[in-house]
Design an enzyme around this catalytic site. Structure first.
Site, mmCIF file in Angstrom:
data_model
loop_
_atom_site.group_PDB
_atom_site.id
_atom_site.type_symbol
_atom_site.label_atom_id
_atom_site.label_comp_id
_atom_site.label_asym_id
_atom_site.label_seq_id
_atom_site.Cartn_x
_atom_site.Cartn_y
_atom_site.Cartn_z
ATOM 1 N N GLY A 185 7.906 9.236 2.642
ATOM 2 C CA GLY A 185 7.402 8.876 1.332
ATOM 3 C C GLY A 185 5.938 8.509 1.439
ATOM 4 O O GLY A 185 5.410 8.302 2.539
ATOM 5 N N TYR A 186 5.296 8.416 0.301
ATOM 6 C CA TYR A 186 3.865 8.141 0.256
ATOM 7 C C TYR A 186 3.624 6.826 -0.462
ATOM 8 O O TYR A 186 3.969 6.677 -1.634
ATOM 9 C CB TYR A 186 3.127 9.305 -0.421
ATOM 10 C CG TYR A 186 3.159 10.519 0.475
ATOM 11 C CD1 TYR A 186 2.125 10.759 1.363
ATOM 12 C CD2 TYR A 186 4.253 11.370 0.497
ATOM 13 C CE1 TYR A 186 2.178 11.837 2.238
ATOM 14 C CE2 TYR A 186 4.319 12.441 1.365
ATOM 15 C CZ TYR A 186 3.272 12.664 2.232
ATOM 16 O OH TYR A 186 3.325 13.722 3.107
ATOM 17 N N ILE A 187 3.052 5.881 0.265
ATOM 18 C CA ILE A 187 2.700 4.593 -0.312
ATOM 19 C C ILE A 187 1.509 4.775 -1.235
ATOM 20 O O ILE A 187 1.436 4.191 -2.301
ATOM 21 C CB ILE A 187 2.399 3.573 0.807
ATOM 22 C CG1 ILE A 187 3.681 3.325 1.608
ATOM 23 C CG2 ILE A 187 1.851 2.273 0.235
ATOM 24 C CD1 ILE A 187 3.468 2.540 2.884
ATOM 25 N N GLU A 213 5.577 5.889 -3.697
ATOM 26 C CA GLU A 213 5.433 6.627 -4.945
ATOM 27 C C GLU A 213 6.676 7.501 -5.134
ATOM 28 O O GLU A 213 7.350 7.835 -4.156
ATOM 29 C CB GLU A 213 4.177 7.501 -4.885
ATOM 30 C CG GLU A 213 2.902 6.692 -4.749
ATOM 31 C CD GLU A 213 1.668 7.558 -4.493
ATOM 32 O OE1 GLU A 213 1.802 8.718 -4.052
ATOM 33 O OE2 GLU A 213 0.562 7.063 -4.728
#
Length: 161
Positions: A28-30, A82
């Site tokens: 996942g993308y912070i 996100e």
């Protein structure tokens, strides 16, 4: 400063029988924007935090910092990512001459049907031998960046390739 230099390709043939290792990856993308990303990844039973800078014009070279973190921390960080998690299995396949390793990603979920290979190089013009399953090069095509595919998954544009 550590830079990664890699080229990306679509996969057009069978590769699994050539793989010497594989791992399930969820990432996942912070934060992502302007070509920069802060990513959390769970690879089998290990966690990683990765920061990447923007790519050069050709899409071949970018700054990369990666640090192993605890699995517990990685799971906690996944909860604040996100929207849009990337789920894939990564297979490792040696080039025919044995000098390079191709990382072949088979995607699931909204990116199901996409299989892509990357090879890391020590310079932008380093020669390498491609396995027979390597198809069209997609280096620098933002549609094939994992950070892009979490927002605009393959299912939305698969008919365009």
């Amino acid at each position: 400063m550590h830079f990664e230099i890699e080229r990306k390709f679509l996969v057009v043939g069978e590769f699994r029988d050539q793989a010497y290792a594989h791992a399930r990856i969820c990432q996942g993308y912070i934060a992502s924007g302007n070509g920069r990303t802060v990513r959390v990844r769970i690879r089998d039973d290990k966690g990683y935090l990765t920061i990447k800078g923007p790519s050069n014009k050709a899409g071949l070279r970018r700054y990369e910092f990666e640090q192993e973190i605890s699995l517990s921390d990685a799971r906690d960080l996944m909860s604040i990512c996100e929207p849009g998690i990337i789920d894939k299995t990564r297979y490792l396949v040696k080039s025919p001459d044995g000098r390079h390793v191709f990382e072949v990603d088979e995607f699931y979920g909204d990116n199901e049907g996409l299989v892509m290979a990357e090879v890391e190089l020590s310079s932008e013009d380093e020669p390498f031998e491609k396995p027979v399953f390597i198809g069209r090069e997609v280096t620098g095509d933002r549609r094939f960046y994992n950070s892009h595919m979490r927002q605009y998954p393959f299912k939305m544009w698969r008919d365009q390739i």
